[in-house]
Structure formats: C-alpha cells, structure tokens
Design a protein around this motif. Structure first.
Motif, short mmCIF file in Angstrom:
data_model
loop_
_atom_site.label_atom_id
_atom_site.label_comp_id
_atom_site.label_asym_id
_atom_site.label_seq_id
_atom_site.Cartn_x
_atom_site.Cartn_y
_atom_site.Cartn_z
N VAL A 17 0.82 -1.21 0.00
CA VAL A 17 0.00 0.00 0.00
C VAL A 17 0.86 1.27 0.00
N VAL A 18 1.64 1.46 1.05
CA VAL A 18 2.32 2.74 1.26
C VAL A 18 3.21 3.13 0.08
N VAL A 19 4.16 2.28 -0.26
CA VAL A 19 5.11 2.65 -1.31
C VAL A 19 4.48 2.63 -2.70
N LEU A 20 3.55 1.73 -2.93
CA LEU A 20 2.93 1.63 -4.26
C LEU A 20 1.82 2.64 -4.51
N LEU A 21 1.02 2.95 -3.49
CA LEU A 21 -0.19 3.75 -3.70
C LEU A 21 -0.17 5.14 -3.09
N ARG A 22 0.84 5.46 -2.29
CA ARG A 22 0.93 6.78 -1.66
C ARG A 22 2.19 7.49 -2.18
N GLU A 23 2.22 8.78 -2.00
CA GLU A 23 3.42 9.54 -2.36
C GLU A 23 4.41 9.38 -1.20
N THR A 24 5.30 8.44 -1.37
CA THR A 24 6.23 8.08 -0.31
C THR A 24 7.63 8.56 -0.66
N TRP A 25 8.26 9.20 0.30
CA TRP A 25 9.62 9.72 0.17
C TRP A 25 10.49 9.04 1.21
N VAL A 26 11.76 8.85 0.87
CA VAL A 26 12.70 8.32 1.84
C VAL A 26 13.90 9.25 1.95
N ALA A 27 14.53 9.19 3.10
CA ALA A 27 15.83 9.83 3.31
C ALA A 27 16.85 8.71 3.26
N GLU A 28 17.85 8.88 2.43
CA GLU A 28 18.87 7.84 2.26
C GLU A 28 20.23 8.41 2.63
N ALA A 29 20.96 7.66 3.43
CA ALA A 29 22.31 8.05 3.83
C ALA A 29 23.19 6.80 3.87
N ALA A 30 24.37 6.93 3.36
CA ALA A 30 25.32 5.80 3.36
C ALA A 30 24.68 4.53 2.79
N GLY A 31 23.86 4.70 1.75
CA GLY A 31 23.26 3.56 1.07
C GLY A 31 22.11 2.90 1.79
N ARG A 32 21.59 3.53 2.86
CA ARG A 32 20.45 2.92 3.55
C ARG A 32 19.37 3.95 3.85
N VAL A 33 18.15 3.47 3.96
CA VAL A 33 17.01 4.32 4.26
C VAL A 33 17.05 4.64 5.76
N VAL A 34 17.01 5.97 6.07
CA VAL A 34 17.06 6.40 7.47
C VAL A 34 15.83 7.23 7.86
N GLY A 35 14.93 7.45 6.90
CA GLY A 35 13.72 8.20 7.19
C GLY A 35 12.67 7.93 6.13
N VAL A 36 11.42 8.17 6.50
CA VAL A 36 10.31 7.98 5.56
C VAL A 36 9.25 9.04 5.83
#
Length: 157
Positions: A48-67
């Motif tokens: 649901v979230v990533v496919l159907l909503r406007e989802t943003w991530v914060a990426e640092a050092a190759g990993r997701v650290v925020g959403v």
C-alpha cells in the motif's frame, strides 16, 4: 558528516522504510499499543504505502534512514531512524511536504508525543482538534494539526 538525500521511494525501499517506521515508533511511542504485527506493517508498506501513496525516503550511506508519506493534503507519516534524529532530516521532509502541498497540509499525532507537537508547531502547524482516540486503530488520544501557507511556494522534489 554523511550526506542525506531525499528521494521518492521505490518498491525495493518498502522493507527498509517499514523497518524505519517500526524502530521509530518503538523509540518515540513506547506506551502506544500497536494494533499490527511487524510482518503486517511490512506487508502494508510493500502493498500500500510505497505503491499507492506519495512516499519519500531519506537515504544516507546507502540505507534508508527516514520515511515521509503524503496522502492528498495529509502528511500521513514522518518517521526517522532513532539514530538519525536531530540531524535536520525531519526539517527537510517538512519543507519538502510544504513545497509539494503549497495550499496547506494537515496531520495527526498522538497526544503523548510531545516532541512531535513541538516539532510541528515550530514548523507553523497549529493544533485544531483533540480526540479521545476512538477514531484511530491504536485507540490513543490524538491531535490534528494544520499548516496554512503565508504565501504559496511550489516545486515538489
């Protein structure tokens, strides 16, 4: 200092974004009972979230650290890995949300989450409604905040 990039989430980010949500929720809201298991949260992010909503991530050092998740004019989720709090990522997410929704935003946060109240109020959000929690899955009293722009800004992303 490690650079942090904000970008739209990809389907492959769903698991990492869900894990950030789980860690953040546990750290920030230890008294709030979650109605869903970890696996159910991961499935929800993936389907649901990533496919159907406007989802943003914060990426640092190759990993997701925020959403951050925008659902229409609602800032429905903003969660940071506990180890990455206090580095301005939340500020950047809110600035992005305001650019993406220059006409205004609303959000809900739990009444027990006083750090979130201070954070959103610092960003110009105003509490407009308090509830007893009967309208959310957690049955936890919450607060609705609204941000109305002083002047329109645009440019999402």
């Amino acid at each position: 200092m490690t650079a942090v990039a904000l970008r739209r989430a990809l389907p492959t980010d769903a698991g990492a974004a869900a894990d950030v949500w789980l860690r953040s929720f546990a750290a920030a809201l230890p008294t709030v009972v979650r109605p869903r298991s970890d696996d159910e949260v991961r499935t929800y992010f993936r389907e649901v979230v990533v496919l159907l909503r406007e989802t943003w991530v914060a990426e640092a050092a190759g990993r997701v650290v925020g959403v951050m998740v925008l659902d229409g004019k609602v800032l429905s989720q903003l969660y940071l890995d506990p180890d990455w709090r206090g580095r301005g990522i939340g500020d950047r997410f809110v600035d992005l949300a305001k650019r993406c929704r220059p006409g205004g935003l609303s959000l809900w946060t739990f009444q027990v989450n006083e750090p979130a109240h201070r954070f959103y109020e610092r960003h110009g959000f105003v509490a407009v409604e308090h509830t007893d929690g009967s309208g959310n899955e957690e049955r936890e009293p919450d607060v609705r905040y609204v941000w109305q722009p002083g002047h329109a800004q645009s440019g999402c992303g």
